[in-house]
Enzyme design. Structure first.
Site, PDB file in Angstrom:
ATOM      1  N   CYS A 117      40.761   8.693 -38.104  1.00 26.40           N
ATOM      2  CA  CYS A 117      39.560   9.111 -38.829  1.00 26.40           C
ATOM      3  C   CYS A 117      38.411   8.138 -38.545  1.00 26.40           C
ATOM      4  O   CYS A 117      37.952   8.048 -37.413  1.00 26.40           O
ATOM      5  CB  CYS A 117      39.863   9.272 -40.316  1.00 26.40           C
ATOM      6  SG  CYS A 117      38.562  10.170 -41.203  1.00 26.40           S
ATOM      7  N   GLU A 175      48.715  11.312 -41.222  1.00 24.85           N
ATOM      8  CA  GLU A 175      49.567  10.993 -42.381  1.00 24.85           C
ATOM      9  C   GLU A 175      49.467  12.054 -43.477  1.00 24.85           C
ATOM     10  O   GLU A 175      50.270  12.054 -44.417  1.00 24.85           O
ATOM     11  CB  GLU A 175      49.214   9.604 -42.930  1.00 24.85           C
ATOM     12  CG  GLU A 175      47.945   9.516 -43.757  1.00 24.85           C
ATOM     13  CD  GLU A 175      46.657   9.437 -42.949  1.00 24.85           C
ATOM     14  OE1 GLU A 175      45.603   9.196 -43.574  1.00 24.85           O
ATOM     15  OE2 GLU A 175      46.689   9.612 -41.708  1.00 24.85           O
ATOM     16  N   HIS A 179      43.689  13.285 -40.136  1.00 24.93           N
ATOM     17  CA  HIS A 179      44.616  12.349 -40.778  1.00 24.93           C
ATOM     18  C   HIS A 179      46.050  12.784 -40.483  1.00 24.93           C
ATOM     19  O   HIS A 179      46.573  13.675 -41.164  1.00 24.93           O
ATOM     20  CB  HIS A 179      44.392  12.325 -42.294  1.00 24.93           C
ATOM     21  CG  HIS A 179      43.162  11.595 -42.704  1.00 24.93           C
ATOM     22  ND1 HIS A 179      43.149  10.229 -42.925  1.00 24.93           N
ATOM     23  CD2 HIS A 179      41.899  12.029 -42.928  1.00 24.93           C
ATOM     24  CE1 HIS A 179      41.925   9.862 -43.274  1.00 24.93           C
ATOM     25  NE2 HIS A 179      41.143  10.929 -43.273  1.00 24.93           N
TER      26      HIS A 179
END
Length: 199
Positions: free
Chosen positions: A78, A180, A178
């Site tokens: 990001c 994650e 992202h």
């Protein structure tokens, strides 16, 4: 065991990135210790917040030159990807200049900003990060600034305009989304960074 270090940029999503690697069974450490960063096998440059605040934190921690001189693989996430470019319009701040390109505010096309949610990612070059991931898979984005497609783009997405969803040059890799927070595709991308990106 690969030594994975998450560079402590002073931003908010450090623990969520660490948990994503923990779930995959990889040991990671969050640190801004220069010696640990230099000795890592693979590094993560995460980022949430503004470019000028992140660059200020890196400067205060004497990390800018260290990051610029790294020869092992680095994955920017990001804002971390945006910091890899030459300049960010967010705060009009010079960034790390690892990969050519500039970070600009996404133009007003009538869509709400920030872009927040799932979006399709199109691979435009072969890149080990995307091994085993289906073309046009969805990843999770939260951002108001983006890098225009250029010669270092390996994947693009569209939010009113095309932008770089992933960039790569030599040992530096960046993703605007992202991983994650991107479910199984994000988990596979992180696994690919550890196991498929050479060091």
């Amino acid at each position: 065991m690969t030594n994975i270090t998450i560079i402590d940029t002073g931003c908010a999503n450090l623990s969520s990135v660490k948990f994503a690697f923990d779930r995959l069974g990889y040991n990671t450490e969050i640190t801004f210790d220069l010696n640990k960063i230099k000795s890592a096998d693979k590094l993560i440059l995460p980022g949430v917040g503004t470019a000028n605040a992140a660059m200020y934190n890196l400067q205060e921690r004497q990390l800018i030159e260290t990051i610029q001189n790294l020869t092992q693989p680095v994955l920017g996430i990001c804002l971390g990807m945006q910091l890899m470019t030459e300049f960010s319009e967010e705060g009009n701040v010079p960034t790390l200049n690892l990969i050519s390109g500039k970070t600009n505010r996404i133009p007003d096309t009538g869509l709400p900003l920030p872009q927040m949610g799932w979006n399709r990612v199109q691979f435009v070059k072969n890149c080990p990060l995307f091994d085993g991931i289906v073309q046009n898979s969805h990843f999770y984005f939260v951002h108001s600034y983006a890098v225009s497609p250029n010669e270092h783009s390996v994947a693009i997405s569209n939010y009113g305009v095309n932008f770089s969803a992933a960039i790569a040059k030599e040992n530096f890799y960046g993703v605007q989304f992202h991983p994650e927070r991107s479910g199984k595709n994000g988990a596979l991308l992180l696994k690919n960074f550890v196991e498929k990106v050479p060091f």
